[in-house]
Write a protein that holds these residues in place. Structure first.
Motif, PDB file in Angstrom:
ATOM      1  N   ALA A   1     -16.693 -16.651   8.588  1.00 39.48           N
ATOM      2  CA  ALA A   1     -15.496 -16.356   9.395  1.00 39.48           C
ATOM      3  C   ALA A   1     -14.248 -16.441   8.523  1.00 39.48           C
ATOM      4  O   ALA A   1     -14.186 -17.252   7.581  1.00 39.48           O
ATOM      5  CB  ALA A   1     -15.380 -17.328  10.565  1.00 39.48           C
ATOM      6  N   ILE A   2     -13.292 -15.581   8.820  1.00 39.58           N
ATOM      7  CA  ILE A   2     -11.979 -15.667   8.171  1.00 39.58           C
ATOM      8  C   ILE A   2     -11.197 -16.783   8.864  1.00 39.58           C
ATOM      9  O   ILE A   2     -11.068 -16.785  10.092  1.00 39.58           O
ATOM     10  CB  ILE A   2     -11.223 -14.330   8.282  1.00 39.58           C
ATOM     11  CG1 ILE A   2     -11.966 -13.233   7.516  1.00 39.58           C
ATOM     12  CG2 ILE A   2      -9.784 -14.476   7.757  1.00 39.58           C
ATOM     13  CD1 ILE A   2     -11.385 -11.836   7.704  1.00 39.58           C
ATOM     14  N   THR A   3     -10.681 -17.731   8.093  1.00 39.94           N
ATOM     15  CA  THR A   3      -9.905 -18.821   8.690  1.00 39.94           C
ATOM     16  C   THR A   3      -8.407 -18.542   8.637  1.00 39.94           C
ATOM     17  O   THR A   3      -7.671 -18.940   9.547  1.00 39.94           O
ATOM     18  CB  THR A   3     -10.213 -20.154   7.996  1.00 39.94           C
ATOM     19  OG1 THR A   3     -10.035 -20.003   6.572  1.00 39.94           O
ATOM     20  CG2 THR A   3     -11.653 -20.574   8.275  1.00 39.94           C
TER      21      THR A   3
ATOM     22  N   ASN B   1       2.543 -15.007  -1.852  1.00 41.15           N
ATOM     23  CA  ASN B   1       3.351 -16.217  -2.013  1.00 41.15           C
ATOM     24  C   ASN B   1       2.799 -17.396  -1.212  1.00 41.15           C
ATOM     25  O   ASN B   1       3.405 -18.465  -1.190  1.00 41.15           O
ATOM     26  CB  ASN B   1       4.801 -15.935  -1.597  1.00 41.15           C
ATOM     27  CG  ASN B   1       5.439 -14.859  -2.455  1.00 41.15           C
ATOM     28  OD1 ASN B   1       5.302 -14.869  -3.680  1.00 41.15           O
ATOM     29  ND2 ASN B   1       6.137 -13.918  -1.813  1.00 41.15           N
ATOM     30  N   GLY B   2       1.657 -17.187  -0.551  1.00 43.00           N
ATOM     31  CA  GLY B   2       1.049 -18.272   0.201  1.00 43.00           C
ATOM     32  C   GLY B   2       1.516 -18.391   1.636  1.00 43.00           C
ATOM     33  O   GLY B   2       1.123 -19.320   2.343  1.00 43.00           O
ATOM     34  N   LYS B   3       2.303 -17.448   2.097  1.00 40.36           N
ATOM     35  CA  LYS B   3       2.786 -17.476   3.477  1.00 40.36           C
ATOM     36  C   LYS B   3       1.756 -16.823   4.398  1.00 40.36           C
ATOM     37  O   LYS B   3       1.287 -15.714   4.149  1.00 40.36           O
ATOM     38  CB  LYS B   3       4.110 -16.730   3.576  1.00 40.36           C
ATOM     39  CG  LYS B   3       4.716 -16.770   4.967  1.00 40.36           C
ATOM     40  CD  LYS B   3       6.048 -16.008   5.001  1.00 40.36           C
ATOM     41  CE  LYS B   3       6.640 -15.994   6.410  1.00 40.36           C
ATOM     42  NZ  LYS B   3       7.909 -15.234   6.463  1.00 40.36           N
ATOM     43  N   VAL B   4       1.397 -17.536   5.478  1.00 41.13           N
ATOM     44  CA  VAL B   4       0.390 -17.011   6.402  1.00 41.13           C
ATOM     45  C   VAL B   4       0.881 -15.707   7.041  1.00 41.13           C
ATOM     46  O   VAL B   4       2.040 -15.600   7.473  1.00 41.13           O
ATOM     47  CB  VAL B   4       0.066 -18.046   7.495  1.00 41.13           C
ATOM     48  CG1 VAL B   4      -0.886 -17.440   8.529  1.00 41.13           C
ATOM     49  CG2 VAL B   4      -0.564 -19.297   6.876  1.00 41.13           C
TER      50      VAL B   4
ATOM     51  N   ILE C   1      -4.269 -12.964   0.137  1.00 38.96           N
ATOM     52  CA  ILE C   1      -5.278 -13.959  -0.236  1.00 38.96           C
ATOM     53  C   ILE C   1      -6.037 -14.332   1.028  1.00 38.96           C
ATOM     54  O   ILE C   1      -5.432 -14.659   2.053  1.00 38.96           O
ATOM     55  CB  ILE C   1      -4.630 -15.212  -0.857  1.00 38.96           C
ATOM     56  CG1 ILE C   1      -3.837 -14.833  -2.115  1.00 38.96           C
ATOM     57  CG2 ILE C   1      -5.704 -16.256  -1.196  1.00 38.96           C
ATOM     58  CD1 ILE C   1      -2.956 -15.943  -2.637  1.00 38.96           C
ATOM     59  N   VAL C   2      -7.375 -14.273   0.960  1.00 39.57           N
ATOM     60  CA  VAL C   2      -8.204 -14.508   2.146  1.00 39.57           C
ATOM     61  C   VAL C   2      -8.927 -15.846   2.013  1.00 39.57           C
ATOM     62  O   VAL C   2      -9.581 -16.119   1.000  1.00 39.57           O
ATOM     63  CB  VAL C   2      -9.229 -13.367   2.337  1.00 39.57           C
ATOM     64  CG1 VAL C   2     -10.025 -13.580   3.619  1.00 39.57           C
ATOM     65  CG2 VAL C   2      -8.528 -12.005   2.363  1.00 39.57           C
TER      66      VAL C   2
ATOM     67  N   THR D   1     -10.989 -14.823  -1.938  1.00 36.81           N
ATOM     68  CA  THR D   1     -10.806 -13.569  -2.663  1.00 36.81           C
ATOM     69  C   THR D   1      -9.402 -13.043  -2.407  1.00 36.81           C
ATOM     70  O   THR D   1      -8.709 -13.482  -1.485  1.00 36.81           O
ATOM     71  CB  THR D   1     -11.851 -12.516  -2.236  1.00 36.81           C
ATOM     72  OG1 THR D   1     -11.808 -11.409  -3.141  1.00 36.81           O
ATOM     73  CG2 THR D   1     -11.580 -11.986  -0.831  1.00 36.81           C
ATOM     74  N   ARG D   2      -9.000 -12.113  -3.241  1.00 32.36           N
ATOM     75  CA  ARG D   2      -7.711 -11.437  -3.070  1.00 32.36           C
ATOM     76  C   ARG D   2      -7.965  -9.997  -2.637  1.00 32.36           C
ATOM     77  O   ARG D   2      -8.950  -9.381  -3.064  1.00 32.36           O
ATOM     78  CB  ARG D   2      -6.903 -11.466  -4.372  1.00 32.36           C
ATOM     79  CG  ARG D   2      -6.467 -12.872  -4.780  1.00 32.36           C
ATOM     80  CD  ARG D   2      -5.760 -12.870  -6.124  1.00 32.36           C
ATOM     81  NE  ARG D   2      -5.312 -14.214  -6.477  1.00 32.36           N
ATOM     82  CZ  ARG D   2      -4.136 -14.726  -6.152  1.00 32.36           C
ATOM     83  NH1 ARG D   2      -3.252 -13.978  -5.477  1.00 32.36           N
ATOM     84  NH2 ARG D   2      -3.810 -15.955  -6.500  1.00 32.36           N
TER      85      ARG D   2
END
Length: 223
Positions: free
Chosen positions: A47-49, A55-58, A122-123, A140-141
């Motif tokens: 599952a994708i969380t 930049n790390g922002k959701v 970024i996943v 992964t990216r």
């Protein structure tokens, strides 16, 4: 004396994606390769969380749904012989740009990705089995590339038929090319032109010899 239950299953601490970066052309269906589970017990549940930008922002941009055409039944080339017939099996439905197969762990990218604005993501995912669960951050990216049109290559054939024997063509040359940009195109036309001229010259020579022989026979009969 107590008996200990044996451990059931195994889940590795080294589960990872085989693609550090997945480059995805916008607007077309695309899938990744399955991840490496390093001996972990199947079945696995994926599952994708969360997904972040570079930049790390959701962000939810890859998971936001957009209407795209989807098949309601498999395409059948024997019956779906016109665009109108094929369109009857298509309908608009809301779909995200990214989907993770919960069984195989593969990523699937849909045509909805044509609406994605940002380029880099970024996943983060989770993997789970009977033994436990692993949170896999920076799994992964995803790099979104430009739209690439889908090309269905159709073979085109160039055939030069020369010579007749018993009322049918007995000499022929066939060449195949895939499209007008096929590098073999120029060579095919050049070769056909050369074969045609060679055939004409040989035929001319043959007719000339035949006429001369006919003349000799006629002259011998007259004398």
């Amino acid at each position: 004396m107590s008996c200990e239950q044996p451990e059931v299953g195994y889940i590795s601490d080294n589960i990872h994606s085989l693609q550090d970066t997945i480059t995805v052309p916008r607007g077309v269906f695309f899938s990744s390769v399955p991840p490496a589970v390093e001996g972990s017990t199947y079945p696995m549940e994926w599952a994708i969380t969360s997904i972040t930008d570079k930049n790390g922002k959701v962000t939810t941009e890859l998971q936001d749904k957009h209407e795209i055409l989807t098949w309601t039944a498999p395409f059948d080339p024997t019956t779906d012989t016109t665009l109108e017939l094929a369109m009857k099996k298509l309908k608009l439905s809301p779909q995200p740009s990214i989907i993770m197969n919960p069984v195989s762990g593969e990523f699937v990218f849909t045509q909805a990705s044509k609406s994605v604005v940002e380029d880099n993501f970024i996943v983060n995912v989770s993997a789970k089995n009977v033994r436990g669960e692993r949170q896999l951050d920076n799994f992964t990216r995803v790099k979104m590339g430009p739209f690439v049109p889908v090309e269905f290559k159709t073979e085109m054939r160039s055939r030069l038929q020369l010579g007749k024997g018993a009322g049918a063509y007995d000499t022929g040359y066939t060449y195949s090319v895939l499209n007008d940009s096929d590098p073999k195109v120029a060579g095919v036309f050049k070769r056909n032109r050369s074969l045609y001229h060679d055939y004409k010259n040989k035929r001319r020579t043959k007719i000339s010899h035949k006429s001369k022989n006919d003349y000799c026979r006629q002259s011998w009969s007259s004398s």
